[in-house]
Design an enzyme around this catalytic site. Structure first.
Site, PDB file in Angstrom:
ATOM      1  N   GLU A  96      52.003  40.379  48.958  1.00  0.00           N
ATOM      2  CA  GLU A  96      53.151  39.806  48.262  1.00  0.00           C
ATOM      3  C   GLU A  96      53.025  39.978  46.760  1.00  0.00           C
ATOM      4  OE1 GLU A  96      53.533  35.721  49.338  1.00  0.00           O
ATOM      5  OE2 GLU A  96      53.396  36.226  51.465  1.00  0.00           O
ATOM      6  N   CYS A 116      42.585  36.427  52.112  1.00  0.00           N
ATOM      7  CA  CYS A 116      41.584  35.801  51.257  1.00  0.00           C
ATOM      8  C   CYS A 116      40.561  35.104  52.139  1.00  0.00           C
ATOM      9  CB  CYS A 116      42.239  34.774  50.328  1.00  0.00           C
ATOM     10  SG  CYS A 116      41.065  33.989  49.187  1.00  0.00           S
ATOM     11  N   CYS A 120      41.319  28.043  51.705  1.00  0.00           N
ATOM     12  CA  CYS A 120      41.852  26.776  51.180  1.00  0.00           C
ATOM     13  C   CYS A 120      42.872  26.201  52.174  1.00  0.00           C
ATOM     14  CB  CYS A 120      42.478  26.976  49.812  1.00  0.00           C
ATOM     15  SG  CYS A 120      41.267  27.553  48.603  1.00  0.00           S
ATOM     16  N   CYS A 123      46.748  26.573  51.552  1.00  0.00           N
ATOM     17  CA  CYS A 123      47.218  27.892  51.114  1.00  0.00           C
ATOM     18  C   CYS A 123      47.516  28.791  52.309  1.00  0.00           C
ATOM     19  CB  CYS A 123      46.148  28.528  50.227  1.00  0.00           C
ATOM     20  SG  CYS A 123      46.516  30.229  49.768  1.00  0.00           S
ATOM     21  N   GLY A 163      44.746  36.437  47.463  1.00  0.00           N
ATOM     22  CA  GLY A 163      43.387  36.895  47.219  1.00  0.00           C
ATOM     23  C   GLY A 163      42.690  36.156  46.105  1.00  0.00           C
ATOM     24  N   SER A 195      43.562  33.948  37.833  1.00  0.00           N
ATOM     25  CA  SER A 195      43.372  32.628  38.444  1.00  0.00           C
ATOM     26  C   SER A 195      42.267  32.705  39.488  1.00  0.00           C
ATOM     27  CB  SER A 195      44.682  32.181  39.096  1.00  0.00           C
ATOM     28  OG  SER A 195      44.513  30.938  39.733  1.00  0.00           O
ATOM     29  N   SER A 218      41.597  27.057  39.759  1.00  0.00           N
ATOM     30  CA  SER A 218      42.234  26.179  40.735  1.00  0.00           C
ATOM     31  C   SER A 218      41.257  25.050  41.032  1.00  0.00           C
ATOM     32  CB  SER A 218      42.550  26.964  42.008  1.00  0.00           C
ATOM     33  OG  SER A 218      43.457  27.993  41.690  1.00  0.00           O
ATOM     34  N   HIS A 220      42.211  21.394  41.840  1.00  0.00           N
ATOM     35  CA  HIS A 220      42.831  20.656  42.951  1.00  0.00           C
ATOM     36  C   HIS A 220      42.155  19.346  43.347  1.00  0.00           C
ATOM     37  CE1 HIS A 220      45.540  23.962  43.116  1.00  0.00           C
ATOM     38  NE2 HIS A 220      44.692  24.795  43.662  1.00  0.00           N
ATOM     39  N   ASN A 294      53.484  23.270  47.173  1.00  0.00           N
ATOM     40  CA  ASN A 294      54.496  23.903  48.016  1.00  0.00           C
ATOM     41  C   ASN A 294      54.124  23.660  49.466  1.00  0.00           C
ATOM     42  OD1 ASN A 294      56.744  25.621  47.042  1.00  0.00           O
ATOM     43  ND2 ASN A 294      55.127  26.393  45.700  1.00  0.00           N
ATOM     44  N   CYS A 337      52.247  31.024  47.277  1.00  0.00           N
ATOM     45  CA  CYS A 337      51.203  31.948  47.684  1.00  0.00           C
ATOM     46  C   CYS A 337      51.119  32.151  49.198  1.00  0.00           C
ATOM     47  CB  CYS A 337      49.886  31.353  47.162  1.00  0.00           C
ATOM     48  SG  CYS A 337      48.441  32.290  47.515  1.00  0.00           S
TER      49      CYS A 337
HETATM   50  N1  SAH Z   1      42.677  32.791  44.631  1.00  0.00           N
HETATM   51  C1  SAH Z   1      43.083  32.450  43.322  1.00  0.00           C
HETATM   52  C2  SAH Z   1      44.419  33.037  42.913  1.00  0.00           C
HETATM   53  C3  SAH Z   1      45.493  33.093  43.930  1.00  0.00           C
HETATM   54  S1  SAH Z   1      46.136  31.544  44.466  1.00  0.00           S
HETATM   55  C4  SAH Z   1      43.069  30.947  43.134  1.00  0.00           C
HETATM   56  O1  SAH Z   1      42.932  30.243  44.111  1.00  0.00           O
HETATM   57  O2  SAH Z   1      43.177  30.523  41.988  1.00  0.00           O
HETATM   58  C5  SAH Z   1      47.260  31.172  43.150  1.00  0.00           C
HETATM   59  C6  SAH Z   1      47.474  29.693  42.923  1.00  0.00           C
HETATM   60  O3  SAH Z   1      48.331  29.142  43.939  1.00  0.00           O
HETATM   61  C7  SAH Z   1      46.197  28.879  42.942  1.00  0.00           C
HETATM   62  O4  SAH Z   1      46.163  27.956  41.871  1.00  0.00           O
HETATM   63  C8  SAH Z   1      46.318  28.169  44.265  1.00  0.00           C
HETATM   64  O5  SAH Z   1      45.510  27.051  44.301  1.00  0.00           O
HETATM   65  C9  SAH Z   1      47.790  27.901  44.337  1.00  0.00           C
HETATM   66  N2  SAH Z   1      48.332  27.550  45.640  1.00  0.00           N
HETATM   67  C10 SAH Z   1      48.009  28.040  46.834  1.00  0.00           C
HETATM   68  N3  SAH Z   1      48.729  27.432  47.804  1.00  0.00           N
HETATM   69  C11 SAH Z   1      49.531  26.539  47.179  1.00  0.00           C
HETATM   70  C12 SAH Z   1      50.503  25.609  47.634  1.00  0.00           C
HETATM   71  N4  SAH Z   1      50.785  25.477  48.925  1.00  0.00           N
HETATM   72  N5  SAH Z   1      51.117  24.846  46.706  1.00  0.00           N
HETATM   73  C13 SAH Z   1      50.843  24.988  45.386  1.00  0.00           C
HETATM   74  N6  SAH Z   1      49.931  25.833  44.905  1.00  0.00           N
HETATM   75  C14 SAH Z   1      49.277  26.612  45.798  1.00  0.00           C
HETATM   76 FE1  SF4 Z   2      42.325  32.203  48.392  1.00  0.00          FE
HETATM   77 FE2  SF4 Z   2      43.400  31.169  46.164  1.00  0.00          FE
HETATM   78 FE3  SF4 Z   2      44.579  30.796  48.546  1.00  0.00          FE
HETATM   79 FE4  SF4 Z   2      42.296  29.564  48.017  1.00  0.00          FE
HETATM   80  S1  SF4 Z   2      44.246  29.256  46.954  1.00  0.00           S
HETATM   81  S2  SF4 Z   2      42.778  30.652  49.933  1.00  0.00           S
HETATM   82  S3  SF4 Z   2      41.225  31.086  46.813  1.00  0.00           S
HETATM   83  S4  SF4 Z   2      44.311  32.741  47.511  1.00  0.00           S
END
Ligand code: SAH
Ligand code: SF4
Length: 350
Positions: A96, A116, A120, A123, A163, A195, A218, A220, A294, A337
């Site tokens: 994406e 990835c 998480c 995610c 990723g 990030s 990130s 959280h 989200n 994401c």
């Molecule tokens: N892997 C890296 C970059 C990609 S994720 C990272 O984790 O930082 C990009 C961002 O989207 C990160 O801050 C991640 O925590 C956030 N993210 C992932 N799923 C999400 C969701 N459902 N709601 C809000 N942010 C989310």
């Molecule tokens: Fe990977 Fe970032 Fe998603 Fe965590 S938030 S699973 S590190 S893409």
């Protein structure tokens, strides 16, 4: 057209790789910059287009290395102008990419891996696991494709798609150098953000790079047990080790990273979580970015109410910590994401 064993071909090479390729063919050094300009400044789709290269060199390159460019599988446009693309890569894998216009600015959010490994819990990308790393050119192509689709210059780039960038460090740095270079996309380093989920080795490495790329972490949760549950892939890296690496980053670069914090009702938005976040940030050069989570299918998490996000924002501000709340964009097109890929694969398996 010859078929190549490696479908990623020339898009697997970084600047040093292009230089080595050219040297290996006995060509002068400046040819590498010419090729870079064609691949990443002009998004050439074929070697034949590279008219300032000798015909013999173009033929040799074409016989040795594939020159793929992604195809658009789906493209959605949000009411706010955000466009989200699902792209098919040379080997059939999909990633994406998001384009976010704002006045005369255009930001591209690109993916660094297919899937990835970090897992998480909130995610959509993490739920599917890691399929493969992307090559540098496959990352830059996402930026070029969005620039072409909008007919605009890309002003900002964020490695915030699918990723974990620091799990594919060299290729990501290679991509960002093409994005930054005048021969490539010409985006200023300060307008490029990486990030990470907090891989401390990567944080240390990036602080020693010459370019002033911007860093986002990130976070959280600043409570170890909550973070372990939300982000199992970084369980081995304690919050105190993460905090130390951020202090070192600030000392080495003088730059302020942002801490991403997606608020999830009753998980990381409690008073205990807030107190831990304030104490994590105290004395650190950081900017906290509060994000309304989200919702992701099957994850079982609910976004915190807006009022709760305001409580966090006010408390951080009154503790002297720089904070902002990210306005949601593209929410109507699954721009969070990994969500588009999940939807498409869900519907294709039903
Ligand atoms: N892997 C890296 C970059 C990609 S994720 C990272 O984790 O930082 C990009 C961002 O989207 C990160 O801050 C991640 O925590 C956030 N993210 C992932 N799923 C999400 C969701 N459902 N709601 C809000 N942010 C989310
Ligand atoms: Fe990977 Fe970032 Fe998603 Fe965590 S938030 S699973 S590190 S893409």
């Amino acid at each position: 057209m010859p078929t190549h064993a490696d479908p990623v071909g020339i898009k697997a090479l970084d600047r040093a790789g292009l230089a080595a390729l050219v040297a290996g063919l006995g060509e002068p050094k400046y040819r590498a910059l010419q090729i870079e300009r064609w691949l990443y400044g002009r998004a050439a789709r074929t070697y034949e287009e590279m008219t300032d290269l000798p015909a013999g060199l173009r033929d040799t390159l074409a016989s040795r290395l594939a020159l793929p460019f992604p195809d658009i599988i789906t493209r959605q446009e949000s009411a706010d102008g955000t466009r989200k693309y699902l792209l098919r890569l040379a080997d059939g894998a999909s990633v994406e990419t998001v384009g976010l216009p704002s006045g005369d600015r255009l930001t591209v959010c690109f993916s660094t891996q297919v899937g990835c490994a970090m897992g998480c819990a909130f995610c959509a990308t993490g739920i599917g696991g890691l399929i493969r790393d992307l090559g540098p050119g496959e990352m830059v192509d996402q930026v070029s494709l969005v620039a072409e689709d909008f007919g605009m210059r890309v002003t900002n780039v964020v490695a915030m798609g699918q990723g974990e960038p620091f799990a594919n460090y060299s290729a990501v740095l290679g991509a960002l150098r093409f994005v930054n270079a005048a021969e490539g996309r010409g985006v200023g380093a300060r307008h490029v953000t990486i990030s990470t989920c907090g891989l401390t080795a990567g944080i240390r490495r990036i602080s020693a790079e010459p370019e002033q790329f911007t860093l986002a972490i990130s976070l959280h949760s600043a409570v170890q047990s909550t973070r372990d549950r939300l982000m199992p892939g970084v369980r081995a890296i304690s919050l105190s080790a993460l905090r130390d690496s951020l202090a070192e980053y600030a000392a080495a670069t003088g730059r302020r990273p942002s801490l991403e914090f997606a608020l999830i009702a009753d998980v990381n938005d409690t008073d205990t979580e807030l107190a831990a976040l304030v104490s994590f940030c105290r004395g650190l050069l950081v900017h906290v970015n509060l994000i309304p989570m989200n919702p992701v299918d099957d994850a079982g998490f609910v976004r915190s109410p807006a009022k709760r996000i305001e409580v966090f924002e006010r408390a951080l501000r009154s503790a002297g910590i720089e904070v902002s709340t990210r306005t949601e964009r593209g929410g109507d097109i699954d721009a969070a994401c990994g969500q588009l890929r999940q939807r498409v694969s869900d519907s294709s398996t039903q």
